[in-house]
Design a protein around this motif. Structure first.
Motif, PDB file in Angstrom:
ATOM      1  N   ILE A  11      99.492  83.747  52.252  1.00 15.18           N
ATOM      2  CA  ILE A  11     100.920  83.795  51.960  1.00 15.18           C
ATOM      3  C   ILE A  11     101.154  84.988  51.037  1.00 15.18           C
ATOM      4  O   ILE A  11     100.576  85.073  49.951  1.00 15.18           O
ATOM      5  N   LEU A  12     101.978  85.913  51.489  1.00 13.85           N
ATOM      6  CA  LEU A  12     102.222  87.139  50.732  1.00 13.85           C
ATOM      7  C   LEU A  12     103.279  86.897  49.661  1.00 13.85           C
ATOM      8  O   LEU A  12     104.448  86.636  49.972  1.00 13.85           O
ATOM      9  N   ALA A  13     102.856  86.979  48.405  1.00 11.64           N
ATOM     10  CA  ALA A  13     103.762  86.767  47.278  1.00 11.64           C
ATOM     11  C   ALA A  13     103.591  87.893  46.261  1.00 11.64           C
ATOM     12  O   ALA A  13     103.735  87.682  45.060  1.00 11.64           O
ATOM     13  N   ALA A  42     104.560  73.295  54.964  1.00 13.34           N
ATOM     14  CA  ALA A  42     104.606  73.485  56.418  1.00 13.34           C
ATOM     15  C   ALA A  42     103.288  73.987  56.969  1.00 13.34           C
ATOM     16  O   ALA A  42     102.905  73.656  58.097  1.00 13.34           O
ATOM     17  N   LEU A  43     102.571  74.792  56.181  1.00 13.15           N
ATOM     18  CA  LEU A  43     101.356  75.435  56.678  1.00 13.15           C
ATOM     19  C   LEU A  43     100.119  74.535  56.582  1.00 13.15           C
ATOM     20  O   LEU A  43      99.231  74.608  57.445  1.00 13.15           O
ATOM     21  N   LYS A  44     100.044  73.710  55.549  1.00  9.58           N
ATOM     22  CA  LYS A  44      98.828  72.921  55.309  1.00  9.58           C
ATOM     23  C   LYS A  44      98.410  72.031  56.476  1.00  9.58           C
ATOM     24  O   LYS A  44      97.212  71.939  56.773  1.00  9.58           O
ATOM     25  N   ILE A 104     109.069  77.339  58.039  1.00  9.27           N
ATOM     26  CA  ILE A 104     107.919  77.593  58.926  1.00  9.27           C
ATOM     27  C   ILE A 104     107.861  76.568  60.050  1.00  9.27           C
ATOM     28  O   ILE A 104     107.960  75.362  59.822  1.00  9.27           O
ATOM     29  N   SER A 105     107.667  77.065  61.265  1.00  4.77           N
ATOM     30  CA  SER A 105     107.542  76.176  62.427  1.00  4.77           C
ATOM     31  C   SER A 105     106.253  75.363  62.343  1.00  4.77           C
ATOM     32  O   SER A 105     105.219  75.856  61.884  1.00  4.77           O
ATOM     33  N   SER A 106     106.320  74.139  62.821  1.00  2.26           N
ATOM     34  CA  SER A 106     105.151  73.250  62.775  1.00  2.26           C
ATOM     35  C   SER A 106     104.054  73.667  63.742  1.00  2.26           C
ATOM     36  O   SER A 106     102.942  73.130  63.694  1.00  2.26           O
TER      37      SER A 106
END
Length: 196
Positions: A11-13, A42-44, A104-106
């Motif tokens: 994840i770009l932060a 959403a990503l996990k 974020i899409s699942s």
């Protein structure tokens, strides 16, 4: 098909957030929680390996996931985050996505894994109208090419993807995923849309 466990997602932060008055976007509150939490939530379920690339507030981000920071100074942009990830990761593949896109899409990870072919080195999301270059998947074999590109002072993600011959990942049916937050007004508008 590429398997999910073969990819490290980053994840770009690490940006300067100049249009947000210099505030760290990943830590801005959206629906009462930092944006980074929404992205992670959403990503996990989709990814077994998740890192965060951050150039400040690393201790805050470290409570969520392992943190790396750009090896190039002065906030050179998303490609620097990809470069750092490619240098650190033990997986053959690296996926990137921004901290300021909470919708974020699942099936994002599945879409990218399904798109991988034998000859492809970089894959980038396409929303039906244009590429979304900070949603991408790259093979570690592009590292030397990316280093050369950055050493020349180039920073444009799209230009590098053109040079490598990026493949498109069809995401035309989930355009809302690419709604990101660059200004206070956009954050407010996103809040309003999601509560309607």
């Amino acid at each position: 098909m590429l398997e999910e466990h073969q990819v490290t997602w980053v994840i770009l932060a690490g940006g300067q957030s100049s249009r947000m008055g210099g505030q760290d976007k990943g830590l801005l509150l959206y629906q009462g929680r930092p944006l980074i939490e929404h992205v992670l939530e959403a990503l996990k379920p989709q990814a077994s390996s998740i890192w965060i690339c951050a150039n400040r507030n690393q201790s805050a981000y470290r409570q969520y996931a392992p943190v790396i920071e750009d090896l190039y100074p002065d906030y050179p942009g998303p490609l620097a985050g990809l470069h750092t990830a490619l240098k650190h990761a033990e997986t053959e593949w690296i996926g990137i996505l921004p901290c300021d896109g909470p919708l974020i899409s699942s099936d994002l990870v599945q879409r990218f894994c399904r798109a991988v072919t034998k000859d492809g080195k970089i894959y980038v999301a396409h929303d039906g109208e244009k590429r979304q270059p900070v949603y991408a998947l790259a093979h570690r074999s592009v590292l030397s090419q990316l280093e050369s590109f950055l050493e020349q002072g180039d920073r444009k993600v799209a230009l590098f993807f053109d040079q490598v011959g990026a493949h498109l990942v069809d995401c035309h049916d989930i355009p809302s995923m690419f709604m990101n937050v660059n200004t206070p007004e956009q954050l407010l508008n996103l809040e309003k849309q999601q509560t309607q």
